[in-house]
Design a protein around this motif. Structure first.
Motif, PDB file in Angstrom:
ATOM      1  N   ASP A  29       0.820  -1.216   0.000  1.00  0.00           N
ATOM      2  CA  ASP A  29       0.000   0.000   0.000  1.00  0.00           C
ATOM      3  C   ASP A  29       0.851   1.261   0.000  1.00  0.00           C
ATOM      4  O   ASP A  29       0.375   2.359   0.245  1.00  0.00           O
ATOM      5  CB  ASP A  29      -0.960   0.000   1.204  1.00  0.00           C
ATOM      6  CG  ASP A  29      -0.222  -0.211   2.513  1.00  0.00           C
ATOM      7  OD1 ASP A  29       1.030  -0.346   2.495  1.00  0.00           O
ATOM      8  OD2 ASP A  29      -0.883  -0.246   3.569  1.00  0.00           O
ATOM      9  N   GLU A  41      -1.541   6.513   3.252  1.00  0.00           N
ATOM     10  CA  GLU A  41      -2.552   7.554   3.034  1.00  0.00           C
ATOM     11  C   GLU A  41      -2.279   8.350   1.767  1.00  0.00           C
ATOM     12  O   GLU A  41      -3.187   8.747   1.054  1.00  0.00           O
ATOM     13  CB  GLU A  41      -2.494   8.559   4.185  1.00  0.00           C
ATOM     14  CG  GLU A  41      -3.509   8.352   5.255  1.00  0.00           C
ATOM     15  CD  GLU A  41      -3.461   9.517   6.234  1.00  0.00           C
ATOM     16  OE1 GLU A  41      -2.457   9.587   6.972  1.00  0.00           O
ATOM     17  OE2 GLU A  41      -4.397  10.332   6.251  1.00  0.00           O
ATOM     18  N   GLU A  86     -14.495   9.636   4.834  1.00  0.00           N
ATOM     19  CA  GLU A  86     -13.120   9.758   5.335  1.00  0.00           C
ATOM     20  C   GLU A  86     -12.887   8.828   6.526  1.00  0.00           C
ATOM     21  O   GLU A  86     -11.859   8.167   6.626  1.00  0.00           O
ATOM     22  CB  GLU A  86     -12.809  11.204   5.749  1.00  0.00           C
ATOM     23  CG  GLU A  86     -12.709  12.126   4.554  1.00  0.00           C
ATOM     24  CD  GLU A  86     -11.557  13.137   4.665  1.00  0.00           C
ATOM     25  OE1 GLU A  86     -10.909  13.217   5.734  1.00  0.00           O
ATOM     26  OE2 GLU A  86     -11.310  13.828   3.666  1.00  0.00           O
ATOM     27  N   ALA A 122      -5.000  -1.930   6.351  1.00  0.00           N
ATOM     28  CA  ALA A 122      -3.826  -1.516   5.568  1.00  0.00           C
ATOM     29  C   ALA A 122      -3.696   0.001   5.534  1.00  0.00           C
ATOM     30  O   ALA A 122      -2.623   0.554   5.707  1.00  0.00           O
ATOM     31  CB  ALA A 122      -3.936  -2.051   4.156  1.00  0.00           C
ATOM     32  N   PHE A 123      -4.821   0.691   5.306  1.00  0.00           N
ATOM     33  CA  PHE A 123      -4.757   2.130   5.219  1.00  0.00           C
ATOM     34  C   PHE A 123      -4.919   2.745   6.592  1.00  0.00           C
ATOM     35  O   PHE A 123      -5.978   3.187   6.978  1.00  0.00           O
ATOM     36  CB  PHE A 123      -5.810   2.653   4.249  1.00  0.00           C
ATOM     37  CG  PHE A 123      -5.449   2.353   2.843  1.00  0.00           C
ATOM     38  CD1 PHE A 123      -4.761   3.286   2.095  1.00  0.00           C
ATOM     39  CD2 PHE A 123      -5.741   1.129   2.276  1.00  0.00           C
ATOM     40  CE1 PHE A 123      -4.388   3.013   0.794  1.00  0.00           C
ATOM     41  CE2 PHE A 123      -5.372   0.844   0.986  1.00  0.00           C
ATOM     42  CZ  PHE A 123      -4.697   1.787   0.241  1.00  0.00           C
ATOM     43  N   SER A 136      -4.832   5.316   9.523  1.00  0.00           N
ATOM     44  CA  SER A 136      -4.914   6.772   9.615  1.00  0.00           C
ATOM     45  C   SER A 136      -3.630   7.245  10.280  1.00  0.00           C
ATOM     46  O   SER A 136      -2.953   6.500  10.985  1.00  0.00           O
ATOM     47  CB  SER A 136      -6.122   7.173  10.460  1.00  0.00           C
ATOM     48  OG  SER A 136      -5.877   6.847  11.797  1.00  0.00           O
ATOM     49  N   ALA A 137      -3.300   8.491  10.030  1.00  0.00           N
ATOM     50  CA  ALA A 137      -2.042   9.025  10.540  1.00  0.00           C
ATOM     51  C   ALA A 137      -1.935   8.832  12.056  1.00  0.00           C
ATOM     52  O   ALA A 137      -0.887   8.471  12.572  1.00  0.00           O
ATOM     53  CB  ALA A 137      -1.942  10.501  10.188  1.00  0.00           C
ATOM     54  N   MET A 144      -0.452   5.446  13.371  1.00  0.00           N
ATOM     55  CA  MET A 144       0.870   4.928  13.026  1.00  0.00           C
ATOM     56  C   MET A 144       1.822   4.988  14.211  1.00  0.00           C
ATOM     57  O   MET A 144       1.732   5.879  15.047  1.00  0.00           O
ATOM     58  CB  MET A 144       1.439   5.761  11.887  1.00  0.00           C
ATOM     59  CG  MET A 144       0.751   5.438  10.593  1.00  0.00           C
ATOM     60  SD  MET A 144       1.673   6.163   9.265  1.00  0.00           S
ATOM     61  CE  MET A 144       0.533   5.831   7.938  1.00  0.00           C
ATOM     62  N   PRO A 145       2.762   4.062  14.240  1.00  0.00           N
ATOM     63  CA  PRO A 145       3.713   4.073  15.341  1.00  0.00           C
ATOM     64  C   PRO A 145       4.619   5.297  15.248  1.00  0.00           C
ATOM     65  O   PRO A 145       4.989   5.725  14.165  1.00  0.00           O
ATOM     66  CB  PRO A 145       4.504   2.788  15.122  1.00  0.00           C
ATOM     67  CG  PRO A 145       4.348   2.478  13.669  1.00  0.00           C
ATOM     68  CD  PRO A 145       3.015   2.999  13.274  1.00  0.00           C
ATOM     69  N   VAL A 165       4.681  11.888  12.495  1.00  0.00           N
ATOM     70  CA  VAL A 165       4.013  11.814  11.209  1.00  0.00           C
ATOM     71  C   VAL A 165       3.305  13.124  10.892  1.00  0.00           C
ATOM     72  O   VAL A 165       2.994  13.915  11.771  1.00  0.00           O
ATOM     73  CB  VAL A 165       2.957  10.696  11.188  1.00  0.00           C
ATOM     74  CG1 VAL A 165       3.609   9.342  11.116  1.00  0.00           C
ATOM     75  CG2 VAL A 165       2.050  10.814  12.389  1.00  0.00           C
ATOM     76  N   TRP A 210      -1.468  14.339   7.105  1.00  0.00           N
ATOM     77  CA  TRP A 210      -1.538  14.393   5.645  1.00  0.00           C
ATOM     78  C   TRP A 210      -2.830  15.028   5.176  1.00  0.00           C
ATOM     79  O   TRP A 210      -2.850  15.767   4.181  1.00  0.00           O
ATOM     80  CB  TRP A 210      -1.410  12.984   5.056  1.00  0.00           C
ATOM     81  CG  TRP A 210      -0.030  12.414   5.160  1.00  0.00           C
ATOM     82  CD1 TRP A 210       0.384  11.430   5.992  1.00  0.00           C
ATOM     83  CD2 TRP A 210       1.128  12.806   4.391  1.00  0.00           C
ATOM     84  NE1 TRP A 210       1.727  11.166   5.794  1.00  0.00           N
ATOM     85  CE2 TRP A 210       2.199  11.999   4.827  1.00  0.00           C
ATOM     86  CE3 TRP A 210       1.349  13.752   3.401  1.00  0.00           C
ATOM     87  CZ2 TRP A 210       3.491  12.097   4.287  1.00  0.00           C
ATOM     88  CZ3 TRP A 210       2.633  13.860   2.856  1.00  0.00           C
ATOM     89  CH2 TRP A 210       3.683  13.060   3.305  1.00  0.00           C
ATOM     90  N   VAL A 269     -12.135   0.674  -2.352  1.00  0.00           N
ATOM     91  CA  VAL A 269     -12.030   1.285  -3.674  1.00  0.00           C
ATOM     92  C   VAL A 269     -10.613   1.734  -4.000  1.00  0.00           C
ATOM     93  O   VAL A 269     -10.203   1.791  -5.137  1.00  0.00           O
ATOM     94  CB  VAL A 269     -13.018   2.464  -3.803  1.00  0.00           C
ATOM     95  CG1 VAL A 269     -12.582   3.629  -2.955  1.00  0.00           C
ATOM     96  CG2 VAL A 269     -13.140   2.891  -5.239  1.00  0.00           C
ATOM     97  N   LEU A 270      -9.830   2.022  -2.981  1.00  0.00           N
ATOM     98  CA  LEU A 270      -8.491   2.558  -3.250  1.00  0.00           C
ATOM     99  C   LEU A 270      -7.435   1.478  -3.355  1.00  0.00           C
ATOM    100  O   LEU A 270      -6.273   1.758  -3.601  1.00  0.00           O
ATOM    101  CB  LEU A 270      -8.100   3.524  -2.130  1.00  0.00           C
ATOM    102  CG  LEU A 270      -9.073   4.680  -1.960  1.00  0.00           C
ATOM    103  CD1 LEU A 270      -8.692   5.508  -0.756  1.00  0.00           C
ATOM    104  CD2 LEU A 270      -9.074   5.541  -3.203  1.00  0.00           C
ATOM    105  N   ILE A 271      -7.806   0.243  -3.155  1.00  0.00           N
ATOM    106  CA  ILE A 271      -6.799  -0.810  -3.061  1.00  0.00           C
ATOM    107  C   ILE A 271      -6.467  -1.355  -4.438  1.00  0.00           C
ATOM    108  O   ILE A 271      -7.327  -1.446  -5.283  1.00  0.00           O
ATOM    109  CB  ILE A 271      -7.296  -1.917  -2.112  1.00  0.00           C
ATOM    110  CG1 ILE A 271      -7.425  -1.329  -0.710  1.00  0.00           C
ATOM    111  CG2 ILE A 271      -6.324  -3.086  -2.093  1.00  0.00           C
ATOM    112  CD1 ILE A 271      -8.114  -2.229   0.276  1.00  0.00           C
TER     113      ILE A 271
END
Lengths: 534, 534
Positions: A205, A365, B66, B93-94, B96-97, B100-101, B111, B114, B532-534
Motif C-alpha cells: 500500500d 494515506e 473519510e 492496511a490504510f 490513519s495518521a 501509526m507508530p 508523522v 496528511w 475502492v483505493l486498493i
C-alpha cells in the motif's frame, strides 16, 4: 514609429482590462496586419520597450514570444526582432487564429480567439518553454545538451527473447489488457525487490507504478498543490519539474545549494516564515549540478521537514548510476524518512527511456491519494512495457546491465573530465571556466568566468559543432547566465574528446569576439525558439 | 450519545475555521479514540445527523467516507454505520495518521497530518470516488458493470508476429527510446489514415498521440480549465471525465439529453447566461446512455458553439463500434467543426485497452498547447505500444479486426436485448423496467419504474450472481436512482442470457422485499466502498 501611440488603448480599440502583455501582443499584431508595421521592420528591444512603457522586461518577452509563435515576428540574437515578411507568415504551420480562412457557412465568427480561452496553467508552461534554447540548425553537432541514454545500451536482444517467451506463454493476453491502476502485480513485486537493494522496504500500500518520473511529479503536484501553494525546491533544479509546479500555479521558492546540498539555513528561515506544501529535492547526482547531498545534510533535512511538517518529494532519477564506491542511502531509507518522504525513481536513465516506467513510494494515506490522481490522469500504465520490464528484473538482467553501463558511463565521465583538463588548461582558457566532478548520474556542471554568458558561448559552440544546455533555464528566476550543463553519457569517449576540443575552440572565438566587440548590448536578448512546439 | 455535544467546538478543541465535514470527521475520530464511542456502536444515519446539525447530507457523507477510509467506521446497507472494533482497526492496511507508530528518534512529530496537506483537487476526487459501488464479494458474478473489452478479442498472435518482425529489424532500438512528445511519426501517419475513414483530414500540426483517452481529457482540461471555470457536459456523462473536471475545480454544468442528444434549448440558455470554457460531449453511443446525437443536432450544436465561442471536446471513444448501417459523421468532420472541435479517440475499446493509446485532433494553436501539457504531464508516450500499433494499422489488420468484433458485439447486444424481452416480459416485470437499443458502443441503459432504486436492486442482483453499474454515479449532481447501465461486450451470448435470467430473478426478490418491508428508510444510504483505493 511611436510605440506609445501604437499601444494606446483608445485609438486602437484595445481592451484596458487585458493584461499588459496581451495589449502589447494585440497592438503589434494589429499594426502588422494593418500594414502600419511593414515587413522586416525592426521592433524595439525588450529593454527599450520595457523602459518606454515602464513595465518589466519579462512582460515584453512574453508578448514577443506569443507574436513569434504566431509567426508574426522573428528574433535573431545580436540583430534584433523583426516583422516577418508576409509570404513567410502565410507559410507558417502554426497559423494564428486571425490568419485562418473563414468558414463560408453559418453566421458566427469562423474561429475562436483561442488565446483568451487558455488556462493559467497553459500560459505558465508557455512562458517557461520560451526559455529553452532553439535547436541547433546544423545536424553534425556533437550534443552534450539533454540527458538521454543512447540506443547502444538498450537491451534489445534480451527484450526480444523476453517478449517472445511472454507472448508464447498462456497469459499473453495480460500484455494487452488493462493493468491495475497501481501497476501490474508482477512489476510491483520486482520493483519492491529492487528497492530493497536501496534500503527501501515498502508495503503493497506504499507503492505506485507510474508512466515515467515526470508523471510521478505530476501526480504528487496534483494531490498537494493548489494555486498559490508554496513549493520549495533546490535552485537550480530539474526544468520539467519547475514547469510542472508552475503549471499548477504553485509559488516556487528557490533555495541555493552549497557543496553539501540544499542550504538548510536558508530553508529553515523560509519554512519558519511560511507554510510550504512540498519540498522537492534530488539528493543524488542532482539535475543539473550533478551534486550529491552529504549524509549529515540528508539526516538534518529529514529532521527539518519533520519539524515544519513539510512532505519531501525525493527524486532519485539516477540512483542506479553510481560511479564511485560511496553510495549514500536515499532519504526514504533513513530514520524518520518513511513517514515524510515520497520517493521517486525511474528506469528511463539507467535502462532505456521509451518504456516510460517509474515508481512512487509514499505513506499509505498518500499512496491512496496518488492512486486516485493516477486514475483521473490516465487510468493506468500500459501493460506490455510493465510486463517486459518485470521479467527483465526477475531474471536478474537489470543488475548485470547496471554493472555494464556504470563502467561505460564512468569511462565517459572520465573522458570528459580529462578532455577538459587537457583542452582548457592553457593560460588563456584555464581562468575562463571551472567544472564539477560528479560521482554519478549524467551531468557535468560548468561555470564561466564573470562577464561571460553561456547563451552567447552556445552560439559560438554551435558554430564549432558542439552544444550543451545553458544553465539559466534551470534557475527558478532565470539569470545565472554563467552556468552550463554537459551530459556525458550520450556519446562515446572519442566523440566526447572531439566535442570538448571544439568547445575549447569555441571558447577562443567567443573570447576574441568579447575582446573585439562590445557584447554587452546584445547580452540581454534571449533567443526565441520558433520550433520548440513542433 | 449527544451528537451536538460531541461535535461541540469548545469542549473538544475542534477548530472552528475547519470546514464542517472535517469537524465531524475529527470529532468522531477523537470520540472513537478516547473510547467515548465504543466498538460496534451505531452512528446516526446521514439524514439524522444532517438534520441535527442543519447541514447538507453530502457533508455528512463526506465525513463518514473519510472515517470509513481511515478504517474507523464501517457502513452496511440496510443496517447502518458502526464503529469498527479496535482489533479490526489495527489490522487495516490504510492506517490513519494517528494510528501509526511513532518514530523513536528526533524531537518532532512522527508523522504528518496528511489530510490537511492534500489539495482541493485530491479532495474532489476522493469525494467522487466514494460514489462508486463496492466491488461485489462473490467471485462467480456475471458482470455487466464496467466497460472493458475482454481478452478473447485481443490480437495476441498478430501482435506476437509484429513484435518479432520489429525486433529483428534494423531499428529495433526505437521501440525502447523516447518517442517525440507528439507521438511516433509512424503511428501518427497511420492514425491520420484511420481518421480519414471517419471523414477527418488533419494536418501534422493538428494531431497529438496520447496515453489513452483519459489522458486526452486530462490534457484538454489542463489547457483550458482554471479553478472556477465553467465546463458544460451531458447529464449523465462519463464518470472519469466528471472526476477530471471536478479535480481541476471546474464548475460543471449538466445539460439533459433527449432522444436526439444534448438539449440545445437548455444549452443555449446556459451559454447565454455564462461564459463556458469547454463543452464535453460523446455524440456517438454515449457513455452511459448508449444514445447517439442526430445529424440535425450535430450541425446545430456546432453552430451554437460557434455562436457562443465555446470549444467542443468530442469524445469518440467507441466510434469504430458501429452495429447498424447508418454511421453519423464526427463533429470534427462537419462544416465549421475543424475550427472549434477537439476530437478524441482511442483504440482501447475496439482493440485492447492495455496499449493505452489514443489521439487528440485540434486546431494547430490548441495542439501546440496540448503538446506542452503532454510534456509537463509525462514527457511522451511509451514507444513500444505505439510502434506495434502502427504496424498493425499499416498492415490493414485493424480494419479486419473491426469487421470481426462488430459482428461479435452486435450478436451480444442482440442477445441481451432478446433476453430482456424474454425474461422481463411477464405481467409482473414488464412494467418495472425499460431499456434502450443502442446502435453501437458498449452499453444498454435501463430505467426502473418510479419508487425503485438501482442501488437497492444491485444488492439483490449480486445475491443472484449478476452485477451492473448503478446509473446515479454518472449524473453530475447524483440522484436519478432509477437508472442502471449494462455493458454487453464483456460476456458471450450464453452467459449474457444467464445473467439477464438472474437479473429477472433478482428483480422478483427485490419487488417482494419492497412489498414486504418498508424500504423507504434504507433508500437514502449509499453504500460506502472501503476497498475502492486498493
Amino acid at each position: 514609429m511611436d510605440w506609445l501611440d501604437l499601444l494606446n488603448v483608445e485609438e486602437h480599440g484595445l481592451d484596458r482590462t487585458e493584461p499588459m502583455y496581451a495589449r502589447i501582443t494585440s497592438g503589434i499584431r494589429k499594426a502588422i496586419q494593418s500594414g502600419e508595421l511593414t515587413d522586416n521592420s525592426r521592433l524595439p528591444t525588450n529593454r527599450e520597450l520595457a523602459a518606454l512603457l515602464k513595465i518589466d522586461r519579462s512582460t515584453v518577452s512574453r508578448a514577443y514570444l506569443e507574436l513569434s509563435q504566431s509567426g508574426l515576428i522573428d528574433s535573431h540574437v545580436g540583430r534584433g526582432t523583426f516583422v516577418r515578411p508576409l509570404a513567410q507568415r502565410r507559410r507558417l504551420a502554426f497559423k494564428s487564429a486571425e490568419e485562418m480562412p473563414a468558414v463560408s457557412d453559418g453566421a458566427w465568427p469562423a474561429v475562436l480567439n483561442w488565446t483568451e480561452k487558455f488556462s493559467e496553467s497553459s500560459r505558465a508552461s508557455l512562458d517557461l518553454i520560451g526559455r529553452q534554447p532553439a535547436a541547433p540548425e546544423r545536424s553534425d553537432i556533437i550534443s552534450f545538451a539533454g540527458g538521454i541514454p543512447t540506443e547502444e545500451f538498450y537491451p534489445n536482444e534480451q527484450f526480444h527473447r523476453i517478449v517472445n517467451e511472454l507472448l508464447q506463454s498462456a497469459d499473453a493476453a495480460r500484455m494487452f489488457g488493462y493493468s491495475a491502476a497501481e501497476g501490474s502485480h508482477y512489476l510491483r513485486t520486482e520493483v519492491k525487490k529492487h528497492l530493497l537493494k536501496h534500503g527501501i522496504d515498502c508495503g503493497d500500500d506504499e507503492l505506485l507504478i507510474v508512466s515515467g518520473s515526470q508523471q510521478g511529479i505530476d501526480l504528487v503536484t496534483n494531490i498537494f498543490v493548489d494555486p498559490g501553494d508554496l513549493v520549495v525546491l533546490e535552485d537550480p533544479s530539474y526544468f520539467w519539474a519547475i514547469c510542472n509546479f508552475r503549471a499548477r500555479q504553485a509559488r516556487c521558492l528557490p533555495i541555493s545549494l552549497d557543496n553539501e546540498g540544499i542550504r538548510l539555513d536558508l530553508l529553515e528561515s523560509s519554512l519558519a516564515r511560511q507554510r510550504a506544501k512540498l519540498l522537492y529535492v534530488m539528493p543524488s547526482y542532482q539535475n543539473p549540478t550533478g551534486a550529491t547531498m552529504s549524509m549529515a545534510r540528508r539526516i538534518a533535512l529529514i529532521d527539518l521537514a519533520r519539524k515544519y511538517q513539510v512532505p519531501i518529494l525525493e527524486d532519485n532519477f539516477v540512483g542506479d548510476l553510481v560511479y564511485g564506491d560511496a553510495v549514500l542511502p536515499p532519504l526514504r531509507s533513513l530514520p524518520g524518512g518513511k513517514d515524510i518522504v515520497i520517493h521517486q525513481g525511474t528506469f528511463s536513465k539507467a535502462l532505456c527511456p521509451g518504456l516510460r516506467l517509474g515508481w512512487l513510494v509514499a505513506p499509505p494515506e498518500v499512496t491512496a491519494r496518488l492512486l486516485l490522481a493516477k486514475r483521473t490522469s490516465d487510468l493506468s500504465t500500459n501493460s506490455i512495457a510493465q510486463i517486459i520490464l518485470a521479467k527483465y528484473l526477475e531474471e536478474g538482467l537489470y543488475s548485470k546491465h547496471l554493472e555494464h553501463v556504470r563502467l561505460s558511463y564512468r569511462a565517459r565521465r572520465d573522458a570528459m573530465l580529462k578532455a577538459f583538463s587537457e583542452y582548457f588548461s592553457d593560460a588563456e582558457l584555464s581562468s575562463k571556466m571551472t567544472w564539477s566532478s560528479p560521482a554519478g548520474g549524467l551531468f557535468i556542471w560548468a561555470k564561466l568566468a564573470p562577464g561571460l554568458s553561456a547563451r552567447e558561448f552556445l552560439n559560438f559552440a554551435e558554430m564549432e559543432g558542439v552544444s550543451f544546455s545553458p544553465g539559466d533555464i534551470f534557475f527558478l528566476n532565470g539569470g545565472h547566465s554563467e552556468y552550463l550543463r554537459l551530459c556525458f553519457i550520450q556519446t562515446e569517449e572519442s566523440i566526447i574528446v572531439e566535442g570538448i576540443k571544439r568547445l575549447a575552440r569555441a571558447m577562443r572565438s567567443y573570447l576574441e569576439s568579447v575582446a573585439r566587440l562590445n557584447l554587452a548590448d546584445i547580452s540581454g536578448k534571449a533567443r526565441v525558439r520558433n520550433n520548440v512546439l513542433i
